[in-house]
Design an enzyme around this catalytic site. Structure first.
Site, short mmCIF file in Angstrom:
data_model
loop_
_atom_site.label_atom_id
_atom_site.label_comp_id
_atom_site.label_asym_id
_atom_site.label_seq_id
_atom_site.Cartn_x
_atom_site.Cartn_y
_atom_site.Cartn_z
N ARG A 107 50.30 51.39 51.98
CA ARG A 107 49.34 51.52 50.62
C ARG A 107 50.01 52.66 49.72
NH1 ARG A 107 44.37 49.00 50.12
NH2 ARG A 107 44.34 48.53 52.36
N ARG A 130 42.53 44.98 45.26
CA ARG A 130 43.12 45.94 46.41
C ARG A 130 42.33 47.18 46.29
NH1 ARG A 130 45.83 43.56 49.63
NH2 ARG A 130 47.07 45.28 50.28
N ASN A 171 35.22 49.78 37.16
CA ASN A 171 35.30 48.81 38.06
C ASN A 171 34.22 47.95 37.66
OD1 ASN A 171 36.49 46.74 39.90
ND2 ASN A 171 34.83 47.50 41.24
N HIS A 217 32.06 45.05 39.48
CA HIS A 217 31.53 44.29 40.90
C HIS A 217 30.53 43.24 40.80
CE1 HIS A 217 31.38 44.18 45.28
NE2 HIS A 217 29.93 44.33 45.14
N GLU A 252 34.73 56.27 47.52
CA GLU A 252 34.11 55.45 48.34
C GLU A 252 33.84 53.95 47.63
OE1 GLU A 252 29.90 56.64 49.26
OE2 GLU A 252 29.50 54.65 50.27
N LEU A 253 34.15 52.98 48.46
CA LEU A 253 34.34 51.52 47.58
C LEU A 253 32.93 51.31 47.05
CD1 LEU A 253 35.87 48.93 47.58
CD2 LEU A 253 34.91 47.96 49.77
N GLN A 293 27.93 36.65 32.79
CA GLN A 293 27.49 37.97 32.48
C GLN A 293 28.49 39.08 32.45
OE1 GLN A 293 24.48 38.16 30.90
NE2 GLN A 293 24.54 35.72 31.11
N GLU A 294 29.10 39.00 33.53
CA GLU A 294 30.26 40.11 33.70
C GLU A 294 31.08 40.03 32.39
OE1 GLU A 294 32.84 39.71 36.96
OE2 GLU A 294 31.53 38.69 38.22
#
Ligand code: GRF
Length: 195
Positions: free
Chosen positions: A64, A90, A106, A108, A142-143, A172-173
């Site tokens: 990684r 990723r 980000n 989600h 933290e994810l 909506q995103e």
């Protein structure tokens, strides 16, 4: 503000963000990069005249850090003020994330803190939730757990399949992420709430 966008696939979120960054918008796209050289979003970005880069994560098996060392080169060269992960699939190491602390966003596809990780729509359906949605948040080590910058809610309807719910959320995103980036690029951190 200079914005770099990271994608892994079709880049529909990237496209909406790029299409919104015009006129008096405080930001402009400077790079679209992907972990997959075949990502369809790269061609869409190139067609809009945006510089692109691709680093195939499959060239760095079980490495990684090696992948990220290759990815960070074109990224730093673009001198971004803000990084938008848009359908980027990723997981980034804490070292990478920390380099962009407070300026990496980000999107989600769940109403965080519910359902971090994958298969969010199937999990919402299995739980019998009445609503679902999407969240834009600041990326922390933290994810899917950073400060929330905006959320959009949709109803779960009888007979919904994960694909049907995903399609409803994606619409909506495409409204939420541009709204959040406009505000964020102007230095305003008040969360965006779309019903
Ligand atoms: C979508 O499922 C979205 O929920 C998530 O990434 C997937 C692909 O998005 N953020 P995109 O079309 O590549 O922007």
């Amino acid at each position: 503000k200079r914005v770099a966008l990271l994608i892994s696939g079709g880049g529909s979120n990237m496209l909406r963000l790029v299409q919104d960054m015009t006129g008096d918008h405080p930001a402009r796209p400077v790079l679209v990069a992907s972990n997959d050289p075949g990502a369809a979003g790269l061609a869409r970005a190139a067609a809009l005249g945006i510089p692109t880069a691709a680093v195939d994560h499959r060239a760095f098996p079980r490495d990684r850090a090696g992948f990220e060392a290759a990815l960070i080169e074109p990224l730093l060269a673009a001198e971004p003020d803000i990084i938008c992960l848009a359908g980027f699939m990723r997981i980034l190491t804490p070292a990478f994330v920390t380099r962009f602390a407070g300026r990496m966003l980000n999107i989600h596809p769940s109403l965080l803190p519910k359902y971090p990780g994958l298969d969010t729509h199937a999990r919402a359906l299995a739980a019998g939730d009445a609503e679902a949605g999407a969240t834009v948040h600041l990326v922390t080590p933290e994810l899917d757990a950073g400060p929330i910058l905006g959320q959009a809610r949709v109803p779960v309807l009888p007979g919904d399949t994960p694909a049907m719910l995903a399609a409803r959320v994606l619409v909506q995103e495409h409204r939420l992420y541009p709204a959040v980036l406009r505000r964020f690029a102007a230095g305003d951190r008040t969360p965006v709430t779309l019903c």
